[in-house]
Design a protein around this motif. Structure first.
Motif, PDB file in Angstrom:
ATOM      1  N   GLN A 237     -58.610  53.663 -36.740  1.00  0.00           N
ATOM      2  CA  GLN A 237     -59.285  54.295 -35.604  1.00  0.00           C
ATOM      3  C   GLN A 237     -60.803  54.177 -35.742  1.00  0.00           C
ATOM      4  OE1 GLN A 237     -58.486  58.466 -35.162  1.00  0.00           O
ATOM      5  NE2 GLN A 237     -59.426  58.572 -33.159  1.00  0.00           N
TER       6      GLN A 237
ATOM      7  N   ASN B 122     -63.237  52.041 -33.198  1.00  0.00           N
ATOM      8  CA  ASN B 122     -64.377  52.661 -32.519  1.00  0.00           C
ATOM      9  C   ASN B 122     -65.691  51.971 -32.854  1.00  0.00           C
ATOM     10  OD1 ASN B 122     -62.695  54.513 -31.320  1.00  0.00           O
ATOM     11  ND2 ASN B 122     -63.053  56.089 -32.849  1.00  0.00           N
ATOM     12  N   SER B 123     -65.759  51.293 -34.006  1.00  0.00           N
ATOM     13  CA  SER B 123     -67.013  50.654 -34.405  1.00  0.00           C
ATOM     14  C   SER B 123     -67.041  49.175 -34.062  1.00  0.00           C
ATOM     15  CB  SER B 123     -67.248  50.838 -35.906  1.00  0.00           C
ATOM     16  OG  SER B 123     -66.299  50.115 -36.650  1.00  0.00           O
TER      17      SER B 123
END
Length: 77
Positions: free
Chosen positions: A32, A36-37
């Motif tokens: 996750q 997200n990055s």
């Protein structure tokens, strides 16, 4: 390889990291964080974001294992 492919490597001290509630960070949380990055397409930014997330998860708990994290971003060159 495709441009902007990302490879990450890390020691088990990262996925087995435990917070004050004895909860393990685990692989799902790592995935996750990486998802997200992915829009910060530089290895430095990916490592920086991972470090921030790990520090937030850990809080004031002491480390019990080594932690190494490496990110490689293929930029097409």
């Amino acid at each position: 390889l495709n441009t902007l492919d990302i490879a990450v490597m890390f020691t088990d001290g990262i996925n087995e990291l435990r917070n004050k509630n004895n909860e393990e960070l685990g692989f799902d949380s790592l995935k996750q964080i990486l998802n997200n990055s992915v829009y910060n397409i530089s290895a430095d930014n990916v490592v920086k974001q991972m470090k921030e997330k790990i520090e937030n998860f850990l809080g004031n708990e002491a480390l019990h294992d080594d932690m190494t994290f490496l990110a490689i971003v293929f930029n097409g060159d």
